[in-house]
Design a protein around this motif. Structure first.
Motif, PDB file in Angstrom:
ATOM      1  N   THR A 108      28.356  55.386 -18.168  1.00  0.00           N
ATOM      2  CA  THR A 108      27.123  56.156 -18.319  1.00  0.00           C
ATOM      3  C   THR A 108      27.007  56.837 -19.676  1.00  0.00           C
ATOM      4  OG1 THR A 108      28.187  58.083 -17.294  1.00  0.00           O
ATOM      5  CG2 THR A 108      26.943  56.610 -15.841  1.00  0.00           C
ATOM      6  N   LEU A 136      26.728  49.206  -7.172  1.00  0.00           N
ATOM      7  CA  LEU A 136      25.885  49.170  -8.368  1.00  0.00           C
ATOM      8  C   LEU A 136      24.545  48.496  -8.078  1.00  0.00           C
ATOM      9  CD1 LEU A 136      28.517  48.241 -11.104  1.00  0.00           C
ATOM     10  CD2 LEU A 136      27.374  50.439 -10.813  1.00  0.00           C
ATOM     11  N   GLU A 137      24.580  47.408  -7.334  1.00  0.00           N
ATOM     12  CA  GLU A 137      23.333  46.729  -6.985  1.00  0.00           C
ATOM     13  C   GLU A 137      22.405  47.652  -6.207  1.00  0.00           C
ATOM     14  OE1 GLU A 137      24.317  43.150  -4.949  1.00  0.00           O
ATOM     15  OE2 GLU A 137      24.896  42.076  -6.787  1.00  0.00           O
ATOM     16  N   GLN A 139      22.022  50.625  -6.699  1.00  0.00           N
ATOM     17  CA  GLN A 139      21.438  51.570  -7.652  1.00  0.00           C
ATOM     18  C   GLN A 139      20.610  50.866  -8.726  1.00  0.00           C
ATOM     19  OE1 GLN A 139      24.044  54.984  -8.818  1.00  0.00           O
ATOM     20  NE2 GLN A 139      25.616  53.907  -7.652  1.00  0.00           N
ATOM     21  N   ALA A 169      20.813  50.961 -15.731  1.00  0.00           N
ATOM     22  CA  ALA A 169      21.545  49.696 -15.659  1.00  0.00           C
ATOM     23  C   ALA A 169      21.892  49.178 -17.053  1.00  0.00           C
ATOM     24  CB  ALA A 169      20.734  48.660 -14.908  1.00  0.00           C
ATOM     25  N   LYS A 170      23.083  48.598 -17.150  1.00  0.00           N
ATOM     26  CA  LYS A 170      23.571  47.981 -18.377  1.00  0.00           C
ATOM     27  C   LYS A 170      24.212  46.643 -18.035  1.00  0.00           C
ATOM     28  CE  LYS A 170      24.581  52.497 -20.424  1.00  0.00           C
ATOM     29  NZ  LYS A 170      25.614  53.399 -21.004  1.00  0.00           N
ATOM     30  N   TRP A 185      21.440  48.071 -10.525  1.00  0.00           N
ATOM     31  CA  TRP A 185      22.148  47.264 -11.503  1.00  0.00           C
ATOM     32  C   TRP A 185      22.180  45.811 -11.037  1.00  0.00           C
ATOM     33  CZ3 TRP A 185      26.150  49.163 -15.313  1.00  0.00           C
ATOM     34  CH2 TRP A 185      25.925  50.495 -15.665  1.00  0.00           C
ATOM     35  N   ARG A 186      22.524  44.918 -11.976  1.00  0.00           N
ATOM     36  CA  ARG A 186      22.695  43.502 -11.641  1.00  0.00           C
ATOM     37  C   ARG A 186      24.016  43.009 -12.215  1.00  0.00           C
ATOM     38  NH1 ARG A 186      19.703  44.904  -8.555  1.00  0.00           N
ATOM     39  NH2 ARG A 186      17.594  44.198  -8.063  1.00  0.00           N
TER      40      ARG A 186
END
Length: 274
Positions: free
Chosen positions: A160, A234-235, A237, A208-209, A239-240
């Protein structure tokens, strides 16, 4: 007494003992140290650059020689209590040919440092690296974090930070609760609050990064599960992350796919950073 996912302390000690299922684990460490010595001897490097005042708050930077190229900051594993940057600096041999700058760091180990202090040092390292890059590489460029095992855990907590563009995490621990309940915690001394606070699985992920979460398909089931659970969190939230196993790899041999220029992990990281 069952303590975590049906496992008691003894079962957790077994579930997270990565050395027990790799008979040649000491051989890997010896060969890695020898290969790292070769990299240091044959490659331009800014050695032992201090990001803090403590003896182990140091980073080595290998510039690729091409201005403006991204940097990979790599952190070793060792359950927060073993190893150093010199033992795993050989990974630079897999990344420099992709014209990526490589930085290899270390931090104060437990029991000399608590989990809070260790995470704080790693975050300080990530923040400081911009200064090191401007000094050694002549300018700033995108920074990607990378680590194996507990190095992956620590780099996950740093995702983050605003100067981090993305990362590749290898065979990490993303929920610290089973570690707290195992014999490994004797040296680390985590409380239940510590384990929750410093578990990437339970931390807000932020924006997301690009991220790869990987592990060897011959690793302990708990290591594989931790990676999959973290990817799922993460997904949830937004993210991919790309979550996948490295075929035929265990907890030690998986690093070979980063240390070879044509290895699957070196190739994925180079594509991410392009």
């Amino acid at each position: 007494m069952k303590t975590y996912r049906g496992m008691d302390r003894e079962a957790l000690d077994t579930a997270y003992n990565n050395r027990a299922v790799v008979p040649d684990w000491e051989g890997y460490l010896t060969r890695w140290a020898e290969r790292s010595d070769t990299v240091y001897a044959s490659t331009l490097c800014g050695r032992d650059l201090h990001y803090g005042d403590s003896a182990r708050q140091k980073v080595d930077i290998f510039p690729c020689g091409v201005p403006g190229r991204p940097t990979i900051l790599f952190l070793h594993g060792g359950y927060w209590q073993w190893n150093d940057k010199e033992g795993q600096a050989f990974v630079a041999a897999g990344l420099l040919p992709h014209t990526l700058n490589v930085a290899v760091g270390e931090y104060t180990l437990a029991p000399a440092a608590t989990m809070e202090q260790i995470c704080g040092e790693v975050h300080a390292m990530v923040r400081w690296i911009e200064h090191g890059l401007s000094t050694i590489c002549g300018g700033l460029a995108p920074l990607y974090v990378c680590g194996i095992s507990t190095g992956a855990h620590l780099m996950a907590t740093a995702l983050t930070l605003p100067n981090v563009a993305g990362g590749l995490l290898i065979s990490g621990i993303y929920d610290l609760e089973p570690i707290r309940l195992s014999g490994l915690n004797d040296a680390i001394g985590m409380s239940a609050d510590d384990a929750r606070t410093f578990s990437p699985l339970h931390r807000p992920a932020g924006a997301a990064k690009p991220l790869v979460v990987t592990f060897g398909d011959r690793e302990r089931p708990e290591i594989q599960r931790q990676s999959r659970d973290y990817g799922a969190a993460l997904e949830a939230q937004g993210w991919r992350p790309e979550v996948f196993p490295v075929s035929g790899a265990d907890h030690f041999s998986v690093l070979e796919s980063l240390a070879s220029p044509d290895g699957v992990l070196a190739t994925k990281l180079a594509r991410m950073a392009t």
